[in-house]
Design an enzyme around this catalytic site. Structure first.
Site, PDB file in Angstrom:
ATOM      1  N   HIS A  83      -1.485  -1.114 -10.076  1.00 38.47           N
ATOM      2  CA  HIS A  83      -2.024  -1.996  -9.031  1.00 38.47           C
ATOM      3  C   HIS A  83      -2.481  -3.327  -9.638  1.00 38.47           C
ATOM      4  O   HIS A  83      -3.639  -3.737  -9.525  1.00 38.47           O
ATOM      5  CB  HIS A  83      -3.165  -1.339  -8.275  1.00 38.47           C
ATOM      6  CG  HIS A  83      -3.317  -1.882  -6.879  1.00 38.47           C
ATOM      7  ND1 HIS A  83      -3.870  -1.174  -5.846  1.00 38.47           N
ATOM      8  CD2 HIS A  83      -2.964  -3.080  -6.352  1.00 38.47           C
ATOM      9  CE1 HIS A  83      -3.861  -1.899  -4.740  1.00 38.47           C
ATOM     10  NE2 HIS A  83      -3.311  -3.073  -5.030  1.00 38.47           N
ATOM     11  N   ARG A 137       0.844  -1.187   0.000  1.00 36.81           N
ATOM     12  CA  ARG A 137       0.000   0.000   0.000  1.00 36.81           C
ATOM     13  C   ARG A 137       0.880   1.237   0.000  1.00 36.81           C
ATOM     14  O   ARG A 137       1.869   1.303   0.735  1.00 36.81           O
ATOM     15  CB  ARG A 137      -0.931   0.028   1.230  1.00 36.81           C
ATOM     16  CG  ARG A 137      -1.986  -1.057   1.258  1.00 36.81           C
ATOM     17  CD  ARG A 137      -3.011  -0.885   0.146  1.00 36.81           C
ATOM     18  NE  ARG A 137      -4.037  -1.918   0.174  1.00 36.81           N
ATOM     19  CZ  ARG A 137      -3.968  -3.071  -0.464  1.00 36.81           C
ATOM     20  NH1 ARG A 137      -2.901  -3.358  -1.189  1.00 36.81           N
ATOM     21  NH2 ARG A 137      -4.969  -3.939  -0.403  1.00 36.81           N
ATOM     22  N   GLU A 195      -6.340   5.957  -6.068  1.00 35.49           N
ATOM     23  CA  GLU A 195      -6.472   5.122  -7.256  1.00 35.49           C
ATOM     24  C   GLU A 195      -7.909   5.176  -7.764  1.00 35.49           C
ATOM     25  O   GLU A 195      -8.835   5.366  -6.986  1.00 35.49           O
ATOM     26  CB  GLU A 195      -6.084   3.675  -6.925  1.00 35.49           C
ATOM     27  CG  GLU A 195      -4.631   3.521  -6.483  1.00 35.49           C
ATOM     28  CD  GLU A 195      -4.249   2.077  -6.176  1.00 35.49           C
ATOM     29  OE1 GLU A 195      -5.109   1.179  -6.362  1.00 35.49           O
ATOM     30  OE2 GLU A 195      -3.111   1.841  -5.742  1.00 35.49           O
TER      31      GLU A 195
END
Length: 314
Positions: A283, A234, A263
């Site tokens: 991601h 993260r 995001e």
């Protein structure tokens, strides 16, 4: 049951074998991500169940209070800080947690490590532009791999490092150190030594309030000028803007990241994307078909069981 699946950027859910688990329910898939609470409240007001894809949408107490029909949240994986659990309990909204596999993220982590060390993306672009062998990468064997956090993913990445002939050293809380020692890996007790000695440092820590900003500018400044910092966990584990500033200053010399504070990142609007010594992926860690089947299969099973008045599968 009227169900919404949130933030399915690729419209991938409908392509999965697990999709049939929601047969008989009224399901709506949303591909975009809304940040505005008013817009979210309006969109979700009629739904009884929500399927959450990791932490893409935050469900605050004020938002939950505006969703009177909501009965259950089915989380892909474990519920995290993006859900106000106390508010759910107060409002009688069930939290259904699933499980997944650590391997997709671990494999992506290793792909980033190889890409960073051998400058693979840069050489691909150079070759497309007509150039040949413009960089001098480095191998992995004999170098020191620092694993920060020895959980489900960190332990797999540590095993990959061992298979590549690296010197693997583990740092983290006492639980991580105990698990690492039990698995035959060296551990590091000193934070300064861990950051200073790692040729590659891979971060595998869960984001909770206590770990937010875990990695500081001072930590990064201790890294070698040719070291690589890898984050597939993260972004919030690192102090805001610290990594971009550290890369600009030359310590560490390179970074490979898969996660960002906000995001999705659209329009190339993140500062790391402007740096030549950073490899950035959108991601992708858990975004892989086999992993999706596991994550969504569990989430759909849990919600279907809840709707039928049954205890969700363990």
């Amino acid at each position: 049951m009227k169900i919404a699946i949130l933030d399915d950027y690729q419209d991938a859910c409908r392509t999965l074998e697990a999709w049939s688990k929601l047969d008989g329910h009224e399901v709506t898939v949303f591909r975009d991500t809304l940040k505005d609470e008013n817009a979210l409240a309006e969109r979700l007001s009629d739904f009884e169940g929500l399927v959450l894809i990791r932490e893409r949408t935050r469900l605050t107490a004020s938002l939950l209070e505006r969703l009177p029909k909501l009965k259950a949240l089915s989380q892909t994986g474990k519920a995290g800080a993006h859900i106000d659990l106390a508010a759910c309990k107060k409002l009688g909204v069930a939290i259904l947690e699933g499980s997944g596999s650590p391997y997709a993220t671990a494999e992506l982590t290793w792909g980033l490590i190889l890409a960073a060390m051998r400058r693979i993306p840069q050489e691909v672009e150079n070759l497309k532009k007509g150039a040949w062998q413009q960089t001098l990468g480095r191998g992995l064997r004999g170098r020191t791999l620092g694993i920060y956090g020895f959980g489900r993913i960190g332990s797999v990445v540590a095993g990959y490092g061992k298979a590549f002939g690296m010197k693997v050293r583990v740092f983290g809380r006492e639980g991580s150190l105990e698990r690492a020692r039990a698995s035959g890996f060296d551990t590091v007790s000193g934070r300064e030594d861990f950051f200073a000695s790692s040729d590659l440092l891979s971060l595998h820590v869960r984001l909770i309030p206590q770990t937010r900003g875990l990695v500081t500018a001072q930590d990064l400044a201790r890294m070698k000028p040719d070291a690589v910092f890898v984050n597939t966990s993260r972004a919030e584990l690192v102090v805001p803007d610290a990594l971009a500033a550290a890369l600009a200053a030359g310590r560490p010399g390179f970074a490979a990241v898969d996660v960002y504070e906000e995001e999705p990142v659209l329009g190339a609007g993140h500062p790391l994307l402007r740096l030549g010594n950073a490899i950035c992926t959108p991601h992708l860690g858990y975004v892989e078909k086999d992993g999706y089947e596991l994550y969504f299969g569990a989430a759909f099973d849990n919600l279907a069981a809840f709707a039928a008045g049954k205890t969700p599968p363990a």
